[in-house]
Design a protein around this motif. Sequence first.
Motif, PDB file in Angstrom:
ATOM      1  N   ALA A 214      34.392 109.557  76.398  1.00  0.00           N
ATOM      2  CA  ALA A 214      33.928 110.614  77.306  1.00  0.00           C
ATOM      3  C   ALA A 214      35.066 111.522  77.738  1.00  0.00           C
ATOM      4  O   ALA A 214      36.157 111.058  78.078  1.00  0.00           O
ATOM      5  CB  ALA A 214      33.281 109.982  78.525  1.00  0.00           C
ATOM      6  N   LEU A 215      34.788 112.805  77.716  1.00  0.00           N
ATOM      7  CA  LEU A 215      35.742 113.771  78.248  1.00  0.00           C
ATOM      8  C   LEU A 215      35.672 113.739  79.757  1.00  0.00           C
ATOM      9  O   LEU A 215      34.630 113.465  80.329  1.00  0.00           O
ATOM     10  CB  LEU A 215      35.380 115.176  77.772  1.00  0.00           C
ATOM     11  CG  LEU A 215      35.358 115.443  76.276  1.00  0.00           C
ATOM     12  CD1 LEU A 215      34.739 116.801  76.002  1.00  0.00           C
ATOM     13  CD2 LEU A 215      36.770 115.392  75.719  1.00  0.00           C
ATOM     14  N   SER A 216      36.782 114.012  80.382  1.00  0.00           N
ATOM     15  CA  SER A 216      36.780 114.081  81.835  1.00  0.00           C
ATOM     16  C   SER A 216      36.518 115.522  82.257  1.00  0.00           C
ATOM     17  O   SER A 216      37.371 116.385  82.134  1.00  0.00           O
ATOM     18  CB  SER A 216      38.126 113.595  82.388  1.00  0.00           C
ATOM     19  OG  SER A 216      38.102 113.665  83.786  1.00  0.00           O
ATOM     20  N   ILE A 217      35.303 115.756  82.698  1.00  0.00           N
ATOM     21  CA  ILE A 217      34.902 117.108  83.098  1.00  0.00           C
ATOM     22  C   ILE A 217      34.556 117.101  84.579  1.00  0.00           C
ATOM     23  O   ILE A 217      33.820 116.224  85.046  1.00  0.00           O
ATOM     24  CB  ILE A 217      33.704 117.586  82.268  1.00  0.00           C
ATOM     25  CG1 ILE A 217      34.117 117.735  80.800  1.00  0.00           C
ATOM     26  CG2 ILE A 217      33.163 118.904  82.794  1.00  0.00           C
ATOM     27  CD1 ILE A 217      33.007 118.140  79.873  1.00  0.00           C
ATOM     28  N   ILE A 218      35.099 118.042  85.291  1.00  0.00           N
ATOM     29  CA  ILE A 218      34.893 118.109  86.736  1.00  0.00           C
ATOM     30  C   ILE A 218      33.900 119.234  87.066  1.00  0.00           C
ATOM     31  O   ILE A 218      34.010 120.330  86.538  1.00  0.00           O
ATOM     32  CB  ILE A 218      36.227 118.401  87.468  1.00  0.00           C
ATOM     33  CG1 ILE A 218      37.260 117.329  87.115  1.00  0.00           C
ATOM     34  CG2 ILE A 218      36.006 118.463  88.979  1.00  0.00           C
ATOM     35  CD1 ILE A 218      36.908 115.934  87.530  1.00  0.00           C
ATOM     36  N   PHE A 219      32.977 118.924  87.932  1.00  0.00           N
ATOM     37  CA  PHE A 219      32.065 119.954  88.425  1.00  0.00           C
ATOM     38  C   PHE A 219      32.686 120.562  89.678  1.00  0.00           C
ATOM     39  O   PHE A 219      32.704 119.943  90.749  1.00  0.00           O
ATOM     40  CB  PHE A 219      30.708 119.334  88.736  1.00  0.00           C
ATOM     41  CG  PHE A 219      29.671 120.351  89.154  1.00  0.00           C
ATOM     42  CD1 PHE A 219      29.306 121.378  88.316  1.00  0.00           C
ATOM     43  CD2 PHE A 219      29.065 120.270  90.389  1.00  0.00           C
ATOM     44  CE1 PHE A 219      28.366 122.311  88.689  1.00  0.00           C
ATOM     45  CE2 PHE A 219      28.119 121.195  90.780  1.00  0.00           C
ATOM     46  CZ  PHE A 219      27.775 122.221  89.922  1.00  0.00           C
ATOM     47  N   LYS A 220      33.217 121.766  89.512  1.00  0.00           N
ATOM     48  CA  LYS A 220      34.016 122.341  90.595  1.00  0.00           C
ATOM     49  C   LYS A 220      33.185 122.821  91.783  1.00  0.00           C
ATOM     50  O   LYS A 220      33.698 123.000  92.872  1.00  0.00           O
ATOM     51  CB  LYS A 220      34.857 123.499  90.046  1.00  0.00           C
ATOM     52  CG  LYS A 220      35.959 123.024  89.106  1.00  0.00           C
ATOM     53  CD  LYS A 220      36.785 124.186  88.610  1.00  0.00           C
ATOM     54  CE  LYS A 220      37.927 123.681  87.719  1.00  0.00           C
ATOM     55  NZ  LYS A 220      38.691 124.782  87.135  1.00  0.00           N
ATOM     56  N   GLU A 221      31.902 123.049  91.554  1.00  0.00           N
ATOM     57  CA  GLU A 221      31.043 123.529  92.644  1.00  0.00           C
ATOM     58  C   GLU A 221      30.425 122.377  93.432  1.00  0.00           C
ATOM     59  O   GLU A 221      29.384 122.534  94.076  1.00  0.00           O
ATOM     60  CB  GLU A 221      29.938 124.429  92.099  1.00  0.00           C
ATOM     61  CG  GLU A 221      30.382 125.838  91.769  1.00  0.00           C
ATOM     62  CD  GLU A 221      31.174 125.901  90.487  1.00  0.00           C
ATOM     63  OE1 GLU A 221      31.148 124.908  89.738  1.00  0.00           O
ATOM     64  OE2 GLU A 221      31.836 126.919  90.232  1.00  0.00           O
ATOM     65  N   LYS A 222      31.048 121.251  93.358  1.00  0.00           N
ATOM     66  CA  LYS A 222      30.489 120.068  94.016  1.00  0.00           C
ATOM     67  C   LYS A 222      30.240 120.287  95.505  1.00  0.00           C
ATOM     68  O   LYS A 222      29.254 119.806  96.058  1.00  0.00           O
ATOM     69  CB  LYS A 222      31.454 118.899  93.810  1.00  0.00           C
ATOM     70  CG  LYS A 222      30.839 117.543  94.054  1.00  0.00           C
ATOM     71  CD  LYS A 222      31.855 116.437  93.841  1.00  0.00           C
ATOM     72  CE  LYS A 222      32.316 116.362  92.402  1.00  0.00           C
ATOM     73  NZ  LYS A 222      33.353 115.358  92.186  1.00  0.00           N
ATOM     74  N   GLU A 223      31.150 121.004  96.123  1.00  0.00           N
ATOM     75  CA  GLU A 223      31.033 121.218  97.574  1.00  0.00           C
ATOM     76  C   GLU A 223      29.691 121.847  97.953  1.00  0.00           C
ATOM     77  O   GLU A 223      29.145 121.579  99.017  1.00  0.00           O
ATOM     78  CB  GLU A 223      32.173 122.105  98.072  1.00  0.00           C
ATOM     79  CG  GLU A 223      33.525 121.420  98.141  1.00  0.00           C
ATOM     80  CD  GLU A 223      33.545 120.243  99.103  1.00  0.00           C
ATOM     81  OE1 GLU A 223      32.947 120.366 100.179  1.00  0.00           O
ATOM     82  OE2 GLU A 223      34.126 119.209  98.763  1.00  0.00           O
ATOM     83  N   SER A 224      29.204 122.689  97.067  1.00  0.00           N
ATOM     84  CA  SER A 224      27.950 123.374  97.384  1.00  0.00           C
ATOM     85  C   SER A 224      26.756 122.430  97.360  1.00  0.00           C
ATOM     86  O   SER A 224      25.678 122.776  97.841  1.00  0.00           O
ATOM     87  CB  SER A 224      27.716 124.508  96.380  1.00  0.00           C
ATOM     88  OG  SER A 224      27.495 123.972  95.088  1.00  0.00           O
ATOM     89  N   LEU A 225      26.949 121.267  96.789  1.00  0.00           N
ATOM     90  CA  LEU A 225      25.836 120.313  96.695  1.00  0.00           C
ATOM     91  C   LEU A 225      25.717 119.427  97.930  1.00  0.00           C
ATOM     92  O   LEU A 225      24.666 118.856  98.190  1.00  0.00           O
ATOM     93  CB  LEU A 225      26.012 119.411  95.464  1.00  0.00           C
ATOM     94  CG  LEU A 225      26.102 120.108  94.105  1.00  0.00           C
ATOM     95  CD1 LEU A 225      26.366 119.080  93.014  1.00  0.00           C
ATOM     96  CD2 LEU A 225      24.811 120.847  93.801  1.00  0.00           C
ATOM     97  N   PHE A 226      26.808 119.315  98.655  1.00  0.00           N
ATOM     98  CA  PHE A 226      26.788 118.421  99.811  1.00  0.00           C
ATOM     99  C   PHE A 226      25.866 118.954 100.898  1.00  0.00           C
ATOM    100  O   PHE A 226      25.726 120.160 101.074  1.00  0.00           O
ATOM    101  CB  PHE A 226      28.199 118.245 100.382  1.00  0.00           C
ATOM    102  CG  PHE A 226      29.104 117.440  99.495  1.00  0.00           C
ATOM    103  CD1 PHE A 226      28.757 116.145  99.118  1.00  0.00           C
ATOM    104  CD2 PHE A 226      30.303 117.955  99.030  1.00  0.00           C
ATOM    105  CE1 PHE A 226      29.590 115.393  98.297  1.00  0.00           C
ATOM    106  CE2 PHE A 226      31.134 117.220  98.214  1.00  0.00           C
ATOM    107  CZ  PHE A 226      30.773 115.933  97.845  1.00  0.00           C
TER     108      PHE A 226
END
Lengths: 338, 161
Positions: free
Chosen positions: A120-132
């Motif tokens: 698995a590639l390590s991919i970050i979801f940068k908009e995570k903050e908007s989900l909280f």
Amino acid sequence: MSLITKNNYEAYLLDYVEETLSPDLIEELMLFFENNPELKEDLDDFKIHELTAPEFELLDKDQFKKENNLITLINYDTFLIAEIEGLNSSEVSGQLNLFLSKNSSLKKEFMAYQKTKLVALSIIFKEKESLFQKETKVISLYWWFSAVAAAVIVLFWFNSFNNSIERQYFPLAEIDEVILIEDENEDLFRFYVLDEEKLQTAIIEKKIVNEDSKQAYKIKNKIHQELKTNDDANVFASLLEQDEILDTLELKDVSLQENEIKIEEILYAENSVKITYVDEVLDNRTLPPVKKKMSKFDIFRKVIKQQVKTKILDKGRDGILFAENAKPFNFIRGKNKK
Amino acid sequence: MTVSEYNESVESYSDNLYRFVLKNIKDIDKAKDIVQDTFLKFWEKRDNVDKSKIKSYLFTIAYHSLIDVIRRDKRQGSFDDVKEDSYSIQTEYSDLQEILHEAIEQLPENQKAVILLRDYEGYAYDEIAEITGMTESQVKVYIFRGRKFLKKYLVSVEALI
């Protein structure tokens, strides 16, 4: 006379080489060659030309037979994939290892299959903050009471210093006038506070029982004058009938005073919002007569609860903190009006 | 489900979900939208979701969303066109993995999805079936076909090298 002659000896010779010649004829053939030594070379030639089977590794036919082996050269792919998928039992894995040891050329294929597993590639979801989602603070009853008490104290203190400052909060309703309505069938205790902005009034309606067993409603004096007539009262009643009735109160044992909303129990709200409040339904047949006097806390709690339920108030937008047992917090900005 | 538990789910699964969607759809903006929508739906239904199945629930929603998007818009950009540093903190991997990820892009959508769920997320066949709405047998067949293709691809590339 001998059967074997110079004209036919070759046929006997072939039979001899092919070992189909009888012993008698073999003996006779040997005798023929002794008598004709010039032809003996033919015998030697036949022996030289005898074919010898070359030595080669025979295929293991059993490997193709399904009845003998679970894993064959036809289906081995499936077992190789199943092995890397972890689907083979230990017994099948053992058979597969045995099969691979017999067919070393297939080991490379097995290794190739092992390489098909993705890392698995390590991919970050940068908009995570908007989900909280933000936490809603829940204040316990104790703190709620404390907060209200503190607010009341502060307001009293503030008013004692400066009565001229305009209040930040205006009353939703107050009781100024009593209108008698002759409707003996009415046995509901109702409490309504309506949108002051929209109706230009706020109403607290409350039925009381007077000495003549007639019912009276206390209605704020800002209510339109026309409401003082029966017809208009009916109009008003029809408006109220659209609301869900949540409470009835057994009135026969409730005195006028007990059922009265006191002047100091004036409701205040931060903004003018529509409030429709009716208390919960109580079944008089199964419950003992209720002597109920609404406290301000009861009223506010249920008003807010009803408002949120009917989506008049938005908990998030209006910032109302609403505890599990329905305790409004920052909506409450009430104080006594003297 | 409390807000805190919901936020923990965001923390735990949003990266994986985004990776899964991005690898399938190859479009950063669409992948982000799908992840946003997925968590929005999850928030709305949070009280009805079994806490032990949150991850599966999220992947189920996301999978069906991306299938809808793929079907609606067959025009897919190339994953190669996506700048790696815009989504990845690990831009170096072995040659073999590079070849393998190249090969993955050649797989049909259903085979790609099940292999990604299998290898990236470690889901069992029955879980993949639940997420994708396929039968367990279909999942197995797609994984086996996918592996065969990948093996063949690897062998052919190695032969060239």
